[in-house]
Design an enzyme around this catalytic site. Structure first.
Site, PDB file in Angstrom:
ATOM      1  N   HIS A 156      25.679  88.304  53.109  1.00 14.55           N
ATOM      2  CA  HIS A 156      24.997  88.347  51.805  1.00 14.55           C
ATOM      3  C   HIS A 156      23.621  87.690  51.891  1.00 14.55           C
ATOM      4  O   HIS A 156      22.646  88.184  51.314  1.00 14.55           O
ATOM      5  CB  HIS A 156      25.848  87.675  50.727  1.00 14.55           C
ATOM      6  CG  HIS A 156      27.211  88.268  50.594  1.00 14.55           C
ATOM      7  ND1 HIS A 156      28.249  87.626  49.948  1.00 14.55           N
ATOM      8  CD2 HIS A 156      27.719  89.456  51.029  1.00 14.55           C
ATOM      9  CE1 HIS A 156      29.333  88.394  49.998  1.00 14.55           C
ATOM     10  NE2 HIS A 156      29.034  89.499  50.650  1.00 14.55           N
ATOM     11  N   HIS A 183      28.407  97.026  46.596  1.00 17.43           N
ATOM     12  CA  HIS A 183      28.609  95.832  47.423  1.00 17.43           C
ATOM     13  C   HIS A 183      28.760  96.216  48.892  1.00 17.43           C
ATOM     14  O   HIS A 183      28.285  95.491  49.779  1.00 17.43           O
ATOM     15  CB  HIS A 183      29.812  94.997  46.984  1.00 17.43           C
ATOM     16  CG  HIS A 183      29.889  93.737  47.791  1.00 17.43           C
ATOM     17  ND1 HIS A 183      29.057  92.667  47.540  1.00 17.43           N
ATOM     18  CD2 HIS A 183      30.608  93.414  48.899  1.00 17.43           C
ATOM     19  CE1 HIS A 183      29.278  91.729  48.455  1.00 17.43           C
ATOM     20  NE2 HIS A 183      30.215  92.162  49.287  1.00 17.43           N
ATOM     21  N   ASP A 220      26.545  94.711  51.909  1.00 19.20           N
ATOM     22  CA  ASP A 220      27.070  94.228  53.188  1.00 19.20           C
ATOM     23  C   ASP A 220      26.381  94.925  54.359  1.00 19.20           C
ATOM     24  O   ASP A 220      26.031  94.286  55.357  1.00 19.20           O
ATOM     25  CB  ASP A 220      28.581  94.492  53.282  1.00 19.20           C
ATOM     26  CG  ASP A 220      29.426  93.440  52.581  1.00 19.20           C
ATOM     27  OD1 ASP A 220      28.901  92.359  52.239  1.00 19.20           O
ATOM     28  OD2 ASP A 220      30.630  93.701  52.381  1.00 19.20           O
ATOM     29  N   HIS A 244      32.211  95.694  58.217  1.00 23.36           N
ATOM     30  CA  HIS A 244      31.409  94.842  59.099  1.00 23.36           C
ATOM     31  C   HIS A 244      31.514  95.249  60.568  1.00 23.36           C
ATOM     32  O   HIS A 244      30.509  95.284  61.277  1.00 23.36           O
ATOM     33  CB  HIS A 244      31.832  93.379  58.950  1.00 23.36           C
ATOM     34  CG  HIS A 244      31.682  92.850  57.559  1.00 23.36           C
ATOM     35  ND1 HIS A 244      30.468  92.853  56.889  1.00 23.36           N
ATOM     36  CD2 HIS A 244      32.575  92.299  56.704  1.00 23.36           C
ATOM     37  CE1 HIS A 244      30.649  92.323  55.690  1.00 23.36           C
ATOM     38  NE2 HIS A 244      31.905  91.992  55.548  1.00 23.36           N
TER      39      HIS A 244
END
Length: 306
Positions: free
Chosen positions: A79, A238, A242, A265
């Site tokens: 973030h 969101h 990321d 991720h």
């Protein structure tokens, strides 16, 4: 000439570690040209610096973590890195007195505020952009992520959750990046989690700092946060946030189109590593004139030249 950027002065914030639940103090400081982003663990003696490079990302379960050769880690960087990417900060030293970046409100917005409070300083060296020359793609089962040539920086992102609340929301977003679009449309999107997972994580001493103060929490049917969502499509936004943070460990702003389906991720980092390993797939470019730059990092009022 389009110049590199750092922060004008040191800025500090205190928050809570998502997984430890402990208080964490974060300091963001100016850095010389061509430094890149360097994170420093000040709770170690001596302090340990870890440069933000794709090969230092060695943990991608639940967050993105930088880990050095001795196993010293700094977790939950994504973030903060989304905010650095969104405001076009090339160089900064970031000190933290814990193994993780504070979660703040679960979005990039507090970090955007911090960086804007510090001020943005342009430096006497050309800003380098990573220009995609040919497609690079990674896959994991039905999930995939790809970078391909594009004049600016476009994100084309789709998620696919069966949860009724998420399924009801828009799960596909295409956006052309600019700092103003990032701050307005992406930066406030919070991380989200399911109550059943949170109970399991806490039983395993994880997510001890997680709460409705820093995440969108869902049960089997609905959002539990009393104030609801910040965006109707906060979930996919969101995931885009990321990705912005995860891609920034490439070391430069990307010129290309990032297309992804159900990525997280791990796959984001695999894509950066695959890209950097194929040197014919990219080149570093700089620009003499503002009009030639296909991506707008609008300089906030009050930026100064070094």
């Amino acid at each position: 000439m389009i110049f590199q950027r750092t922060v004008q002065k040191m800025v500090k914030a205190t928050g809570v570690g998502l997984h430890s639940g402990n208080k964490v103090t974060l300091s963001i400081m100016p850095a010389p040209v061509n430094t890149g982003i360097v994170l420093v663990r000040t709770d170690m003696n001596p302090a340990v610096a870890i440069p933000a490079k794709a090969e230092q990302v060695r943990e991608t379960t639940m967050c993105t973590a930088l880990v050095n050769d001795e196993g010293i880690r700094i977790s939950t960087i994504e973030h903060l890195f989304a905010a650095l990417a969104g405001l076009g900060i090339d160089n900064a030293v970031i000190e933290v007195d814990a193994p993780e970046i504070p979660i703040m409100d679960g979005s990039a917005s507090p970090f955007v505020f911090l960086l804007q409070s510090a001020g943005i300083k342009e430096q006497a060296a050309p800003k380098k952009y990573l220009k995609i020359k040919r497609p690079v793609r990674v896959e994991d089962g039905d999930k995939w992520a790809e970078l391909k040539p594009f004049k600016g920086f476009r994100v084309n992102f789709k998620i696919d959750f069966a949860h009724p609340e998420i399924a009801r929301s828009q799960q596909h977003v295409v956006m052309d990046f600019s700092t103003s679009a990032f701050v307005k449309d992406i930066s406030r999107a919070r991380t989200f989690g399911f109550m059943r997972d949170i109970e399991y994580l806490r039983a395993n001493n994880l997510a001890l700092g997680g709460s409705m103060e820093n995440a969108v929490v869902l049960d089997e049917y609905r959002v539990l946060n009393p104030d609801g969502l910040r965006y109707e499509d906060e979930f996919v936004k969101h995931k885009i946030l990321d990705a912005f943070g995860d891609l920034y460990v490439a070391g430069h702003a990307i010129l290309g189109e990032f297309t992804a389906y159900k990525t997280g991720h791990a796959l984001n980092n695999q894509l950066v590593r695959a890209l950097l390993a194929q040197q014919d797939a990219w080149e570093l470019v700089s620009f003499e004139k503002e009009a030639d730059v296909p991506v707008s990092f609008t300089v906030p009022g009050g930026a100064v030249y070094a």
